[in-house]
Motif scaffolding. Structure first.
Motif, mmCIF file in Angstrom:
data_model
loop_
_atom_site.group_PDB
_atom_site.id
_atom_site.type_symbol
_atom_site.label_atom_id
_atom_site.label_comp_id
_atom_site.label_asym_id
_atom_site.label_seq_id
_atom_site.Cartn_x
_atom_site.Cartn_y
_atom_site.Cartn_z
ATOM 1 N N LEU A 1 1.062 -0.932 0.734
ATOM 2 C CA LEU A 1 -0.125 0.230 0.131
ATOM 3 C C LEU A 1 0.564 1.133 0.021
ATOM 4 O O LEU A 1 2.414 1.660 0.327
ATOM 5 C CB LEU A 1 -1.263 0.108 1.430
ATOM 6 C CG LEU A 1 -1.944 1.262 1.971
ATOM 7 C CD1 LEU A 1 -3.023 0.939 0.265
ATOM 8 C CD2 LEU A 1 -2.183 1.042 3.048
ATOM 9 N N ASN A 2 0.777 2.355 -0.216
ATOM 10 C CA ASN A 2 0.975 3.584 -0.386
ATOM 11 C C ASN A 2 1.129 4.214 0.927
ATOM 12 O O ASN A 2 0.036 4.773 1.198
ATOM 13 C CB ASN A 2 0.540 5.104 -1.331
ATOM 14 C CG ASN A 2 1.303 5.792 -1.849
ATOM 15 O OD1 ASN A 2 2.010 6.552 -0.395
ATOM 16 N ND2 ASN A 2 1.280 6.992 -2.819
ATOM 17 N N VAL A 3 1.717 3.383 1.712
ATOM 18 C CA VAL A 3 2.123 3.804 2.881
ATOM 19 C C VAL A 3 2.741 5.846 3.575
ATOM 20 O O VAL A 3 2.504 6.159 4.112
ATOM 21 C CB VAL A 3 3.312 2.894 3.954
ATOM 22 C CG1 VAL A 3 2.771 1.705 3.939
ATOM 23 C CG2 VAL A 3 4.942 3.518 3.350
ATOM 24 N N ASP A 4 2.649 6.288 2.788
ATOM 25 C CA ASP A 4 3.474 7.771 2.682
ATOM 26 C C ASP A 4 2.419 8.572 2.692
ATOM 27 O O ASP A 4 1.935 9.039 3.265
ATOM 28 C CB ASP A 4 4.305 8.336 1.662
ATOM 29 C CG ASP A 4 5.449 7.024 2.274
ATOM 30 O OD1 ASP A 4 6.117 6.892 2.618
ATOM 31 O OD2 ASP A 4 6.304 7.100 0.542
ATOM 32 N N SER A 5 0.964 8.100 1.787
ATOM 33 C CA SER A 5 0.034 8.545 1.895
ATOM 34 C C SER A 5 -0.932 8.348 2.913
ATOM 35 O O SER A 5 -1.696 9.752 3.654
ATOM 36 C CB SER A 5 -0.950 8.586 0.606
ATOM 37 O OG SER A 5 0.088 9.168 -0.608
ATOM 38 N N LEU A 6 -0.529 6.842 3.102
ATOM 39 C CA LEU A 6 -1.091 6.692 4.326
ATOM 40 C C LEU A 6 -0.924 7.387 5.753
ATOM 41 O O LEU A 6 -1.761 8.122 6.596
ATOM 42 C CB LEU A 6 -1.294 5.326 4.968
ATOM 43 C CG LEU A 6 -1.943 4.423 6.162
ATOM 44 C CD1 LEU A 6 -3.646 4.599 6.000
ATOM 45 C CD2 LEU A 6 -1.403 3.622 6.143
ATOM 46 N N ASN A 7 0.550 7.710 6.208
ATOM 47 C CA ASN A 7 0.566 8.326 6.819
ATOM 48 C C ASN A 7 0.463 9.582 7.042
ATOM 49 O O ASN A 7 0.330 10.031 8.136
ATOM 50 C CB ASN A 7 2.766 8.242 6.553
ATOM 51 C CG ASN A 7 3.039 8.949 7.921
ATOM 52 O OD1 ASN A 7 2.870 8.224 8.767
ATOM 53 N ND2 ASN A 7 3.920 10.216 7.943
#
Length: 406
Positions: free
Chosen positions: A124-130
């Motif tokens: 998953l796009n963890v940067d966007s989630l963060n």
């Protein structure tokens, strides 16, 4: 028959049943943390036990936990049985992961955690989630925990960095269907020393040491796996499961997908014998990940452009716990593949908020992508050890099958 899944077991795992390692669970925790690229790992009897214990250890109760509608239902079981409420969101069809726009829209003043499932090995796009979660924390003025569900994504990377190195904790399951196994078992990892101490302390105060009988039963279970997944014998196992009530009923009884419950031994501590098998598996960790990626590339090269197949994406950083294809007539495809000597899987056969036990948590949403995937996905055998001849057989069988069903 070629099995749909197969744990990678050899002499090392066999011998680990009989050797003695002092503090085996602690050794396994330390080596697992190193493999996951983090500082701390805490072992549990199941991945679902780890999630349940996380909520309990932090005193999270009567809170909303944002999570995908299409994932293993035991994630929701652990949420509900810890006294919290799942807040379901739909997935995207391009990588089977959570729709981050819906994540952002679903977080509210009652949200205390977001479970980021990296399904089928896709990061998953963890940067966007963060960024979404940090913004919500500022807006609502309280901590929102990010839990990386890595049960399908051992070694997966986003922008070159392990997804397990993002968020607050990462969650793993270690049963025989996972990328590596400790017979059963689960693990939670983190870089936060204080959090690790808190989780370990709560576990040690609330989980119990099982006796010799359970250790023996786990050992016998592993020994039975060796012949059970032998291709020469697996055809008989498949027939027993599909054509007789014996194994079919046992399989359904084990999964209990329609009931919100955890296994009877979910508060037992991980066994030393499980940790020893896990240590043996970790020595194969990198080769297992590499082989899965190589097999995925093989399927992509052979199956691209075949009418009726919606192939999974090839994504940088993915580790392919499963090679998942969408087809229109799943049951017919599975039957035709079995006639050709290949078992294909239907791993997640449900959209959780469409299940009777979880309809009250659907909040009036339709979750159409989750429902579609629950009805149309199959997964091809992708485990290490498949020979080129077997990969060719699987691909050819699927191409022939699609000519029949189209």
């Amino acid at each position: 028959m070629i099995p749909r899944l197969k744990p990678i077991l050899g002499m090392d795992e066999f011998l680990s049943l009989f050797c003695r390692i002092s503090n085996a669970v602690e050794h396994f925790e330390n080596e697992f943390a190193q493999a996951a690229g983090v500082k701390h790992a805490i072992a549990y009897p199941y991945g679902r036990s780890a999630l349940w214990a996380f909520f309990k250890a932090l005193g999270l109760e009567n809170a909303e936990v944002v999570q995908p509608a299409y994932t293993c239902v035991v994630v929701s079981h652990a949420t509900v049985l810890s006294g919290n409420t799942p807040r379901f969101i739909d997935i995207r069809l391009n990588d089977y992961n959570a729709d981050l726009d819906q994540v952002a829209a679903s977080i509210n003043e009652n949200t205390r955690a977001v479970i980021a499932t990296h399904l089928f090995g896709y990061p998953l796009n963890v940067d966007s989630l963060n960024a979404i979660v940090r913004s919500a924390e500022e807006r609502f003025g309280h901590k929102i925990w990010i839990i990386q569900d890595c049960a399908h994504s051992f070694g997966a990377r986003w922008q070159g960095k392990l997804v397990s190195q993002h968020g607050d904790v990462s969650l793993y399951g270690l049963n025989i269907s996972k990328m590596i196994t400790s017979i059963f078992g689960g693990m939670m990892t983190t870089d936060d020393a204080n959090l690790a101490d808190r989780l370990r302390k709560w576990r040690d105060e609330n989980f119990h040491q099982a006796g010799i009988v359970k250790s023996l039963s786990r050992s016998l279970y592993l020994l039975a796996i060796y012949p059970a997944f032998n291709p020469s014998l697996y055809g008989m196992m498949y027939w027993l499961q599909e054509q007789t009530p014996l194994l079919n009923s046992l399989t359904k009884a084990y999964h209990l997908d329609e009931m919100i419950r955890l296994p009877p031994d979910f508060q037992d501590a991980m066994l030393n014998v499980e940790a020893r098998v896990g240590l043996a598996q970790l020595r194969k960790y990198e080769s297992i990940l590499s082989a899965r990626c190589e097999n995925a590339r093989f399927y992509e090269s052979r199956l691209a452009g075949i009418e009726g197949l919606e192939l999974p994406p090839m994504v940088d950083g993915a580790t392919y716990s499963h090679y998942v294809i969408r087809v229109k007539d799943r049951q017919r495809v599975m039957k035709e593949m079995a006639r050709r000597g290949v078992q294909v899987g239907q791993l997640i056969e449900y959209s959780i908020p469409h299940m009777d036990a979880y309809r009250k948590y659907a909040s009036g949403h339709s979750f159409q992508n989750s429902l579609l995937c629950s009805q149309t996905t199959i997964n091809l055998p992708i485990y290490p050890g498949l020979s080129e001849m077997e990969l060719q057989k699987i691909s050819s069988a699927l191409i022939e099958t699609m000519h029949v069903v189209n």
